[in-house]
Design an enzyme around this catalytic site. Structure first.
Site, mmCIF file in Angstrom:
data_model
loop_
_atom_site.group_PDB
_atom_site.id
_atom_site.type_symbol
_atom_site.label_atom_id
_atom_site.label_comp_id
_atom_site.label_asym_id
_atom_site.label_seq_id
_atom_site.Cartn_x
_atom_site.Cartn_y
_atom_site.Cartn_z
ATOM 1 C CD GLU A 138 -3.091 -0.937 2.197
ATOM 2 O OE1 GLU A 138 -2.907 -0.149 3.155
ATOM 3 O OE2 GLU A 138 -4.108 -1.651 2.076
ATOM 4 C CD GLU A 166 -4.652 -5.501 3.137
ATOM 5 O OE1 GLU A 166 -3.436 -5.719 2.931
ATOM 6 O OE2 GLU A 166 -5.057 -4.622 3.913
#
Ligand code: IDC
Length: 476
Positions: free
Chosen positions: A303, A395
């Site tokens: 991320e 995710e």
């Protein structure tokens, strides 16, 4: 695999032989032809190797190309990408893929393949392109008489034979991005559904024979994401230890016929360039070690946050070649801006990616969401981006973005219905017993050996019900 490709090669070799010169667009006698072929062995291991071939057109524009060379005995192509490579005896023929046949004057294109070798693995030195020997210079050939038409051979195909196993990897084999989809070995779009580990540094005990058997056999998961945090007491504290933990889990997934995502779980700091050297070291090692497997997908940055798309793109452009040099055919997932929100969480959008994509093929962009935090405006962006970019939800959580709070079943359902309809793969955070509502198991589960339904959390019950739904992967 090589035996099966070999017989396919025999079938098509006569067809290819007729392609030769006739495949040139510029078929007039005046057409200048010339070519240069660079052949590189990118990696070599016991009995196997990877190679990359770059073709440069030094003549007039081509609309299709066929590269030929001769192998020594014991050298055999097993699997190719960006070209259809067939072999008959020592004669190897590589034909352009549908998307890279056009080569302007001076243009180059590359393809790659894996092969096997025994004895020695010499580099071939003589190449032809469309039947003309490549000298690295330009020549004008003497007029060639129009060849006598030969009967069209019965169409044959190099499509792999039907699967012999029933696991997701046995059926789908080596995956490849086609258009905006993830496709299986038959070139058909598929969706993978599965789960992510929690941080390996915190929950190593959750990934054992019993829990992984439950995941494969009861949950019927297609994909298992191995979240290796980089900081937060992860990789940087023990590079070799975490690397081997990841490799063991790749093997455990492979043994159960599941795909494994090797997740370089950057979180803090958010700029992956801070860990560029670590990423290079890690991926050089895991990609070489797992190159011959068909079940591995690499995720190069979990991320990115607080970093521009340009910064992410620059990072990706340096890490992808490292992976490709060792494991050329694997799908690679690229994190997106603002916690892999396609930019939304920092006021941007997928438009910046569409305008400036990562300059490699066979990659997908990741999108992450937490159902209680990310709702309609995020779903709309996914709907909008899905037709333009290959997306992979590596995710997602049923909860808020903290990993805790209310489990939002309504939003989770809306999300998964959307992803299912778009055939976007999804991976849930987390298959663990962490003391937070996003964890699939009740606290304490991983200290026992029972991962059955009585141990599931509310989130786990929901996620299992959506992961275990029948896949019906297309094979023809
Ligand atoms: C969270 C974990 C939590 C842990 C924290 C560490 O669930 O137990 O304390 O990381 O910083 C992400 C990240 C993922 C987060 C998760 C939930 O990829 O690492 O895990 N999340 O906050 N992005 C959005 C949410």
């Amino acid at each position: 695999m090589s035996a099966r490709l070999k017989s396919a090669a025999l079938l098509v070799s006569s067809l290819l032989a007729t392609a030769g010169i006739g495949a040139m667009t510029a078929s007039s006698a005046q057409a200048a032809v010339g070519c240069k072929v660079d052949y590189a062995v990118t990696s070599e291991w016991g009995g196997g190797f990877g190679a990359s071939v770059t073709v440069t057109n030094l003549g007039d524009r081509l609309d299709s190309w066929t590269v030929g060379w001769t192998y020594a005995s014991g050298q055999q192509v097993t699997q190719a990408w960006n070209a259809t490579v067939t072999q008959s005896g020592g004669a190897v023929t590589a034909r352009n893929a549908s998307y890279n046949g056009t080569l302007a004057t001076g243009a180059s294109t590359s393809f790659g393949f894996n092969g096997s070798w025994s004895g020695s693995n010499p580099k071939p030195t003589a190449f032809t392109v469309n039947g003309v020997t490549c000298t690295g210079g330009t020549t004008t050939p003497t007029p060639t008489p129009t060849p006598t038409p030969t009967p069209t051979p019965t169409p044959t195909t190099t499509t792999p034979p039907p699967p012999t196993g029933t696991t997701p990897v046995a059926i789908n084999g080596q995956l490849r991005v086609c258009g905006v989809n993830l496709c299986n070995q038959y070139g058909k779009p598929i969706q993978l559904r599965g789960v992510s580990t929690h941080g390996l540094q915190w929950f190593p005990g959750c990934y054992n024979t019993s829990s992984l058997n439950t995941l494969a056999n009861d949950w019927k998961a297609d994909v298992f994401r191995i979240a290796m945090y980089v900081n937060e007491d992860g990789y940087v504290t023990n590079p070799s230890g975490f690397t081997s933990q990841v490799n063991s889990l790749v093997d455990a997934a492979e043994q159960r016929g599941m795909y494994a995502i090797v997740d370089f779980h950057t979180l803090t700091p958010g700029d992956p360039n801070v860990n560029l050297d670590n990423a290079k070291t890690f991926f050089r090692s895991v990609a070489a070690r797992n190159a011959s497997k068909t079940n591995v997908i690499y995720e190069i940055a979990n991320e990115p946050n607080g970093v521009s798309w340009q910064g992410i793109r620059s990072y990706a452009s340096q890490v992808i070649p490292i992976i490709r040099a060792a494991d050329p055919d694997a799908v690679i997932l690229v994190g997106t801006r603002a916690w892999s929100s396609l930019g939304i969480s920092e006021g941007s959008s997928s438009a910046e990616i569409v305008a400036n994509p990562v300059p490699f093929d066979n990659i997908m962009y990741t999108f992450h969401f937490y159902a209680a935090s990310h709702q309609d405006n995020y779903r709309n962006e996914v709907r909008n981006a899905a037709g333009k970019l290959p997306l992979f939800v590596s995710e997602w959580g049923t909860t808020s973005a903290t990993g805790g709070g209310t489990v939002d079943i309504a939003s989770s359902t809306a999300w998964l219905d959307l992803l299912d309809s778009l055939k976007i793969s999804h991976v849930n955070w987390t298959y663990s017993d962490a003391g937070e509502s996003s964890a699939a198991f009740q606290s304490g589960t991983c200290s026992g050996s029972d991962y059955g339904t009585s141990r599931l959390s509310q989130s786990g019950q929901f996620v299992r019900s959506r992961v275990m739904t029948a896949d019906s992967f297309p094979t023809s």
